[in-house]
Design an enzyme around this catalytic site. Structure first.
Site, mmCIF file in Angstrom:
data_model
loop_
_atom_site.group_PDB
_atom_site.id
_atom_site.type_symbol
_atom_site.label_atom_id
_atom_site.label_comp_id
_atom_site.label_asym_id
_atom_site.label_seq_id
_atom_site.Cartn_x
_atom_site.Cartn_y
_atom_site.Cartn_z
ATOM 1 N NE ARG A 1 25.573 -58.948 -26.603
ATOM 2 C CZ ARG A 1 26.723 -58.867 -25.960
ATOM 3 N NH1 ARG A 1 26.801 -59.218 -24.683
ATOM 4 N NH2 ARG A 1 27.805 -58.428 -26.572
ATOM 5 C CE LYS B 1 24.714 -62.682 -29.947
ATOM 6 N NZ LYS B 1 25.362 -63.560 -30.954
ATOM 7 C CG HIS C 1 29.849 -64.923 -32.442
ATOM 8 N ND1 HIS C 1 30.402 -63.747 -32.000
ATOM 9 C CD2 HIS C 1 28.596 -64.601 -32.853
ATOM 10 C CE1 HIS C 1 29.535 -62.763 -32.140
ATOM 11 N NE2 HIS C 1 28.437 -63.254 -32.654
ATOM 12 C CB SER D 1 30.904 -55.493 -34.361
ATOM 13 O OG SER D 1 30.142 -54.467 -34.935
ATOM 14 C CE LYS E 1 29.149 -62.238 -37.594
ATOM 15 N NZ LYS E 1 28.796 -62.617 -36.214
ATOM 16 C CB THR E 2 26.434 -59.759 -42.004
ATOM 17 O OG1 THR E 2 26.286 -60.137 -40.635
ATOM 18 C CG2 THR E 2 25.095 -59.895 -42.706
ATOM 19 C CG ASP F 1 25.147 -63.934 -34.778
ATOM 20 O OD1 ASP F 1 26.269 -63.416 -34.913
ATOM 21 O OD2 ASP F 1 24.501 -63.856 -33.715
ATOM 22 N NE ARG G 1 22.023 -55.641 -32.911
ATOM 23 C CZ ARG G 1 22.981 -56.372 -33.460
ATOM 24 N NH1 ARG G 1 22.694 -57.228 -34.425
ATOM 25 N NH2 ARG G 1 24.228 -56.275 -33.048
#
Length: 532
Positions: A60, A200, A219, A239, A243-244, A258, A324
């Site tokens: 981004r 996003k 988020h 990050s 989390k994942t 997400d 990704r």
């Protein structure tokens, strides 16, 4: 001429977008891949994946993102965090982009964000690249044919990677621009092929719109117990905090990885797919995500691959470390069919503390939860960035500052109210270091983290004995089955307790210095939440 599976009720012509070449409406995945290959946008990979490079932009461009400053939003946008663009600059940008589009082919996907029908947002995405249509078709949610036939977009995104913005004409920073106009319900993206800008931008929209409906945009990842959607947990985290990984529990049902909303009726995923990092992706540690990298239609973005065998190299970050894959949520076997859960029983805030100060888990009061939510703490470690020689604190408010158009305390207060209304239990989980800071101590054992989370989610941890942390004032369990007691008291894990005390004092001061910006806007109990 228009082509596609279903033409919507409102075409681009009716939106004033005219003079284009061929417009493809709502093509399905095979047709999008076929068009992308025909146009030379990428290469067909193993299993029917689509291999693509995004060129100059492999992530981004937050400094190139703008919100149009109109009277309707003047008093509600967090301008310290969102760069303004004048209405005149946006209008010129829009006119120049429409001129750029004349005679060119475009791909339209009519989709929606939000699995809860009461709060869904109908979004039209107009893309110059066929594979962007494939990407956003994965990441947003797909209406059925009957819904498409009557589709009228609430917001429209126009994405033209081939268009170059002019800072002097448009009031932006560079040739790359992402401009959000809430009044005209229009987002313009130019000068970047990085597909994540589409995803996003929608998240930013929802972060602005939903609080007015009493919905908390988050988020976070989320899951629920098998057979019991009411036993829901959400996982906030920046990050590198897990989390994942930690939400992808095979014993629970994945709601999403997400972006979610928390309404009066429960938790719901904004998206219809996942956008997972693939660097060092391990087939043993994350087999389901790994398997998607050979499934039909998965977009493989910025990964190095063998030109003959097409085998992916998960370790080669020469293009970017931000490699990704994008795929639909149903590619994950334990994903929820409805993408909805109940009111969260447990709120997990993940942090990677490289200072070795925070305990592996702590229970938070609602005020403490708001404090840590607004702080959004994690840390960079030596070697992760050039010039970083010791741990550096990173504070990203609400665990996602780049996507927050409103002031942080709006989200913090909404979260606090919902926690109180639903009697949710809040936990701070440290997946970082123990026994010393980075370079001296060791990484928190993943088995211990999983055992603590399991006990938190099944309710047994909350029934045990707790001690009060002398630095932050939250409650820390003194024991948990499967976890060494010493691990729960970080001061005891250090060789020199006095060194721990100095490090803890430093971290407390870092939190205080960062939090000073919010003090004028919050209640006294939140101001005191980190003080013992």
């Amino acid at each position: 001429m228009t082509l596609g599976r279903v033409n919507p009720a409102e075409t681009l012509d009716k939106q004033g977008i005219t003079g284009l070449g061929t417009v493809h409406y709502n093509l399905l995945e095979p047709a999008l891949i076929e068009e992308a290959l025909k146009r030379g946008e990428g290469k067909l990979g193993l299993g029917g994946t689509f291999l693509v490079s995004t060129g100059k932009h492999t992530g981004r461009s937050p400094k190139d993102k703008f919100v149009v400053r109109t009277p309707a939003v003047e008093d509600t946008i967090w301008w310290d965090n969102n760069a303004p663009m004048t209405p005149e600059g946006f209008d010129q940008l829009h006119a120049d982009m429409l001129a750029h589009m004349e005679g060119r082919d475009y791909f339209v996907q009519d989709l929606y964000a939000g699995a809860d029908p009461a709060h869904r947002l109908d979004v039209r995405v107009v893309t110059e690249l066929a594979w962007h249509g494939l990407f956003i078709r994965h990441l947003l949610r797909r209406p059925d044919a009957e819904e498409l036939a009557g589709f009228v977009p609430e917001f429209t995104i126009i994405n033209c990677p081939g268009f170059k913005a002019d800072p002097d004409r448009h009031g932006c920073r560079s040739e790359t621009v992402i401009a959000l106009n809430f009044e005209k319900k229009l987002i313009l993206i130019g000068g970047t092929a990085y597909a994540g800008e589409n995803k996003k931008s929608v998240f930013t929209l929802l972060n602005y719109l939903l609080p007015e409906q009493g919905v908390m945009p988050m988020h976070c990842s989320a899951n629920h117990a098998k057979g019991d959607p009411e036993d829901t947990a959400v996982f906030f985290g920046l990050s590198g905090t897990g989390k994942t990984t930690l939400s992808a529990d095979p014993l629970r049902v994945l709601i999403g990885d997400d972006e979610h909303g928390w309404s009066d009726t429960g938790t719901f995923n904004f998206e219809g797919g996942c956008y997972a990092k693939t660097i060092n992706l391990n087939p043993e540690a994350e087999p389901e995500i790994y398997a998607t990298t050979q499934k039909f239609g998965t977009v493989i973005e910025n990964m190095v691959y063998d030109p003959d065998t097409l085998a992916l190299d998960f370790e080669d970050d020469s293009l970017t470390a931000n490699m990704r894959c994008a795929y639909p949520l149903h590619y994950i076997s334990n994903a929820s069919e409805t993408a909805r859960g109940g009111q969260p029983n447990n709120i997990i805030m993940l942090t990677c503390d490289a200072f070795g100060v925070l305990p592996p888990i702590a229970r938070l009061t609602p005020a403490q939860a708001m404090y840590h939510f607004l702080s959004g703490f994690t840390s960079k470690v030596a070697g992760t960035e050039r010039g970083v020689t010791e741990p550096e604190p990173t504070f990203s408010t609400c665990f996602g500052a780049p996507f927050m158009p409103r002031r942080p305390e709006v989200y913090g207060q909404l979260l606090r109210e919902k926690i109180a209304q639903n009697s949710s239990t809040c936990w701070l989980v440290n997946t970082g270091w123990t026994g010393g800071a980075y370079g001296t101590g060791s990484r928190m054992p993943i088995r211990a983290t999983r055992a603590l989370l399991a006990a938190a989610l099944d309710g047994s941890l909350a029934k045990g004995e707790f001690r009060k942390d002398v630095n932050f004032g939250f409650d820390v369990p003194v024991s948990c089955p499967g976890v060494a007691d010493i691990l729960l008291d970080p001061r005891r894990t250090w060789d020199r307790p006095d060194s721990y005390d100095r490090q803890a004092a430093r971290l407390v001061q870092m939190f205080a210095d960062n939090f000073a910006q919010y003090v004028p806007f919050i209640d006294d109990d939140v101001k005191a939440a980190a003080i013992s």
